[in-house]
Design a protein around this motif. Structure first.
Motif, PDB file in Angstrom:
ATOM      1  N   LYS A 225      38.640  23.955  38.497  1.00  9.58           N
ATOM      2  CA  LYS A 225      37.794  23.316  38.561  1.00  9.58           C
ATOM      3  C   LYS A 225      37.676  21.763  39.512  1.00  9.58           C
ATOM      4  N   PHE A 226      38.812  21.690  40.572  1.00  8.96           N
ATOM      5  CA  PHE A 226      38.886  21.093  41.539  1.00  8.96           C
ATOM      6  C   PHE A 226      39.043  19.600  41.286  1.00  8.96           C
ATOM      7  N   ILE A 227      39.981  19.916  39.911  1.00  3.97           N
ATOM      8  CA  ILE A 227      40.306  18.190  40.019  1.00  3.97           C
ATOM      9  C   ILE A 227      41.454  18.006  40.001  1.00  3.97           C
ATOM     10  N   SER A 228      42.156  16.608  40.480  1.00  2.27           N
ATOM     11  CA  SER A 228      42.830  16.197  40.452  1.00  2.27           C
ATOM     12  C   SER A 228      44.062  14.959  39.738  1.00  2.27           C
ATOM     13  N   ILE A 229      44.809  15.224  39.333  1.00  2.00           N
ATOM     14  CA  ILE A 229      45.789  14.566  37.988  1.00  2.00           C
ATOM     15  C   ILE A 229      46.621  14.354  39.059  1.00  2.00           C
ATOM     16  N   ILE A 230      46.403  12.206  38.354  1.00  2.00           N
ATOM     17  CA  ILE A 230      47.189  11.311  39.664  1.00  2.00           C
ATOM     18  C   ILE A 230      48.026  10.457  38.018  1.00  2.00           C
ATOM     19  N   VAL A 231      48.994  10.939  38.176  1.00  2.00           N
ATOM     20  CA  VAL A 231      50.345   9.880  37.014  1.00  2.00           C
ATOM     21  C   VAL A 231      50.847   9.285  38.179  1.00  2.00           C
ATOM     22  N   LYS A 232      50.908   7.779  37.158  1.00  2.00           N
ATOM     23  CA  LYS A 232      51.341   6.249  37.291  1.00  2.00           C
ATOM     24  C   LYS A 232      52.316   6.235  36.565  1.00  2.00           C
ATOM     25  N   GLN A 233      53.724   5.733  36.974  1.00  2.00           N
ATOM     26  CA  GLN A 233      54.350   4.563  36.100  1.00  2.00           C
ATOM     27  C   GLN A 233      55.355   6.072  35.039  1.00  2.00           C
ATOM     28  N   PHE A 234      55.545   6.855  36.349  1.00  2.00           N
ATOM     29  CA  PHE A 234      56.568   8.235  35.389  1.00  2.00           C
ATOM     30  C   PHE A 234      57.414   7.557  35.699  1.00  2.00           C
ATOM     31  N   GLY A 235      58.286   6.413  36.511  1.00  2.00           N
ATOM     32  CA  GLY A 235      59.502   6.329  36.235  1.00  2.00           C
ATOM     33  C   GLY A 235      61.106   6.284  35.972  1.00  2.00           C
ATOM     34  N   GLU A 236      60.876   6.157  34.584  1.00  2.00           N
ATOM     35  CA  GLU A 236      61.854   6.034  33.328  1.00  2.00           C
ATOM     36  C   GLU A 236      61.773   6.287  32.524  1.00  2.00           C
ATOM     37  N   PRO A 237      62.638   7.111  31.485  1.00  2.00           N
ATOM     38  CA  PRO A 237      62.530   7.855  30.420  1.00  2.00           C
ATOM     39  C   PRO A 237      62.083   6.422  29.177  1.00  2.00           C
ATOM     40  N   CYS A 238      60.891   7.242  28.401  1.00  2.00           N
ATOM     41  CA  CYS A 238      59.799   6.758  27.676  1.00  2.00           C
ATOM     42  C   CYS A 238      60.538   6.940  26.025  1.00  2.00           C
ATOM     43  N   ALA A 239      61.616   6.934  25.831  1.00  2.00           N
ATOM     44  CA  ALA A 239      62.562   7.215  24.610  1.00  2.00           C
ATOM     45  C   ALA A 239      61.862   6.813  23.204  1.00  2.00           C
ATOM     46  N   VAL A 240      60.790   7.851  23.079  1.00  2.00           N
ATOM     47  CA  VAL A 240      60.501   7.710  21.135  1.00  2.00           C
ATOM     48  C   VAL A 240      61.405   8.975  19.977  1.00  2.00           C
ATOM     49  N   ILE A 241      61.507   8.458  18.841  1.00  2.00           N
ATOM     50  CA  ILE A 241      61.917   9.285  17.878  1.00  2.00           C
ATOM     51  C   ILE A 241      60.313  10.182  17.465  1.00  2.00           C
ATOM     52  N   GLY A 242      60.646  11.246  17.407  1.00  2.00           N
ATOM     53  CA  GLY A 242      59.384  12.149  16.529  1.00  2.00           C
ATOM     54  C   GLY A 242      60.148  13.378  17.014  1.00  2.00           C
ATOM     55  N   ASP A 243      58.777  14.462  16.623  1.00  2.00           N
ATOM     56  CA  ASP A 243      58.752  16.099  16.745  1.00  2.00           C
ATOM     57  C   ASP A 243      58.526  16.034  18.068  1.00  2.00           C
ATOM     58  N   SER A 244      59.341  17.098  18.433  1.00  2.00           N
ATOM     59  CA  SER A 244      58.853  17.159  20.194  1.00  2.00           C
ATOM     60  C   SER A 244      57.739  18.074  20.422  1.00  2.00           C
ATOM     61  N   HIS A 245      57.500  19.576  19.063  1.00  2.00           N
ATOM     62  CA  HIS A 245      56.708  20.311  19.574  1.00  2.00           C
ATOM     63  C   HIS A 245      55.257  19.354  19.383  1.00  2.00           C
ATOM     64  N   LEU A 246      55.145  18.387  18.485  1.00  3.67           N
ATOM     65  CA  LEU A 246      54.204  18.280  17.320  1.00  3.67           C
ATOM     66  C   LEU A 246      53.139  17.123  18.988  1.00  3.67           C
ATOM     67  N   LEU A 247      54.376  16.195  19.407  1.00  2.00           N
ATOM     68  CA  LEU A 247      54.255  15.171  20.129  1.00  2.00           C
ATOM     69  C   LEU A 247      53.483  15.882  21.830  1.00  2.00           C
ATOM     70  N   GLU A 248      54.098  17.033  21.667  1.00  3.42           N
ATOM     71  CA  GLU A 248      53.105  18.116  23.542  1.00  3.42           C
ATOM     72  C   GLU A 248      51.883  19.012  22.657  1.00  3.42           C
ATOM     73  N   ARG A 249      51.270  18.897  21.309  1.00  2.73           N
ATOM     74  CA  ARG A 249      50.358  18.902  20.961  1.00  2.73           C
ATOM     75  C   ARG A 249      49.235  18.551  20.790  1.00  2.73           C
ATOM     76  N   ALA A 250      49.838  17.149  20.774  1.00  3.66           N
ATOM     77  CA  ALA A 250      48.788  15.828  20.826  1.00  3.66           C
ATOM     78  C   ALA A 250      48.381  15.623  22.468  1.00  3.66           C
ATOM     79  N   MET A 251      49.647  15.560  23.426  1.00  7.03           N
ATOM     80  CA  MET A 251      49.473  14.878  24.147  1.00  7.03           C
ATOM     81  C   MET A 251      48.639  16.206  25.296  1.00  7.03           C
ATOM     82  N   ASN A 252      49.154  17.431  24.871  1.00  6.69           N
ATOM     83  CA  ASN A 252      47.765  18.739  25.354  1.00  6.69           C
ATOM     84  C   ASN A 252      46.651  18.725  24.917  1.00  6.69           C
ATOM     85  N   ASN A 253      46.322  18.687  23.924  1.00  7.05           N
ATOM     86  CA  ASN A 253      45.127  18.444  23.390  1.00  7.05           C
ATOM     87  C   ASN A 253      43.928  17.532  24.080  1.00  7.05           C
TER      88      ASN A 253
END
Length: 357
Positions: A225-253
């Motif tokens: 669709k010729f859509i640009s995805i612009i990423v900001k402030q991804f310079g440092e790790p943002c550590a959280v406690i959780g289920d990586s699979h479910l968190l990835e599924r949430a962000m995918n959605n």
């Protein structure tokens, strides 16, 4: 109603048992001798003895009445209420009592019944929602299944008699298979997040890395669709406690939703950063944004706006619901809104892990 402790109640009962025979004896002595001087000799001791016995009986009757009214009857009622609760009947009415311990037990019963009522009501709502979701997705599954079967029959029967038609039929079959896969995955994840007692596979997860993986997974669709995805402030790790699979599924959605409803040649802005004790993330797009009705119902299961969110997109209407539940079950929040200059805004936060990656 003023209450007393059962220890005081017992002492009062003992005092009544000791006091009333004495009062009756003194009264009988006064009637016999016309004097309150107990040293005066009466003509007969029978009257005093009968008075003592009568006083003792009256004291026992009074104490028995008080014990039955303020202890035995409330306990019998609570025993009956416990049986009613065990049978599923939560419509109970407990009698009042002047004994503090029994009143505390009654209050405990009332709290328990109130909690059971709320739990039962939630269970009914969840069961209705579950049935509705399963029925709706089962209905959604029929359309791609019928289409897939039709095109496969066409290939088998030789209707696609040219390489161009065969390629077209195969492409449609792939699209319908992918649609079925999304529907089944939505149903599986929705059911998984609905089980509140389920134990998460808790690990230390870098949310910025999870977001980057999700961005990479939606880039092919964005490029179409010729859509640009612009990423900001991804310079440092943002550590959280959780289920990586479910968190990835949430962000995918969330990202998949943004790509679907961003027009061609649009832009999507993704941020992830630490602030205090939380990790914040935002996903902004240059689409039409949410209507006022959508903002009120966007996280409801199977809800789609009339104009753009329909089954032709291939989803089941569970994507944002799943994301909301995943984020909430990880101790965070997810909200939807609109940008001042147009476009949708999905923002949320998760608690920052105590230790960094």
């Amino acid at each position: 109603m003023k209450t007393i402790r059962i220890r005081k109640f017992t002492i009062l009962c003992l005092l009544i048992i000791l006091l009333f025979p004495w009062l009756f004896y003194v009264g009988a002595h006064f009637l016999e001798t016309k004097s309150l001087n107990l040293g005066v000799q009466a003509h007969s001791r029978m009257t005093q003895i009968m008075a003592v016995v009568a006083g003792l009986l009256f004291a026992f009757l009074l104490v028995a009445y008080a014990i039955r009214r303020y202890i035995l009857i409330p306990l019998e009622k609570m025993s009956l209420s416990a049986r009613q609760i065990a049978e599923g009947d939560l419509d109970i009415l407990l009698p009042s009592s002047r004994i503090s311990e029994i009143t505390e037990v009654q209050e405990g019963f009332n709290v328990m019944v109130h909690g059971l009522n709320e739990s039962f009501q939630k269970q009914v709502e969840w069961e209705e929602e579950r049935r509705f979701v399963i029925a709706a997705i089962a209905h959604d599954l029929r359309t791609p299944l019928f289409a897939l079967r039709g095109y496969l029959d066409g290939l088998e029967q030789g209707i696609a008699d040219s390489p161009e038609k065969q390629e077209k039929y195969l492409q449609v079959c792939k699209e319908k298979s992918a649609q079925l896969d999304r529907l089944v995955e939505d149903l599986f994840t929705f059911t998984k997040t609905e089980m509140m007692e389920r134990e998460f596979k808790e690990n230390t997860v870098d949310l910025s890395y999870v977001l980057q993986k999700s961005i990479d997974s939606v880039r092919p669709l964005a490029h179409q669709k010729f859509i640009s995805i612009i990423v900001k402030q991804f310079g440092e790790p943002c550590a959280v406690i959780g289920d990586s699979h479910l968190l990835e599924r949430a962000m995918n959605n969330l990202l998949d939703n943004a790509v679907k409803f961003t027009p061609p040649h649009g832009k999507i802005f993704v941020e992830c950063y630490k602030n205090g004790t939380n990790v914040f993330f935002t996903i902004k797009d240059t689409g039409e944004g949410f209507s006022s009705e959508e903002l009120q119902r966007v996280f409801e299961p199977l809800y789609r706006g009339e104009a753009s969110r329909n089954r032709s997109t291939g989803g089941a209407g569970l994507g944002l619901t799943i994301s909301k539940r995943v984020i909430t079950q990880h101790g965070g929040e997810l909200a939807a809104g609109n940008l001042s200059d147009g476009g949708a805004l999905l923002s949320g936060w998760l608690p920052l892990a105590n230790k960094s990656l």
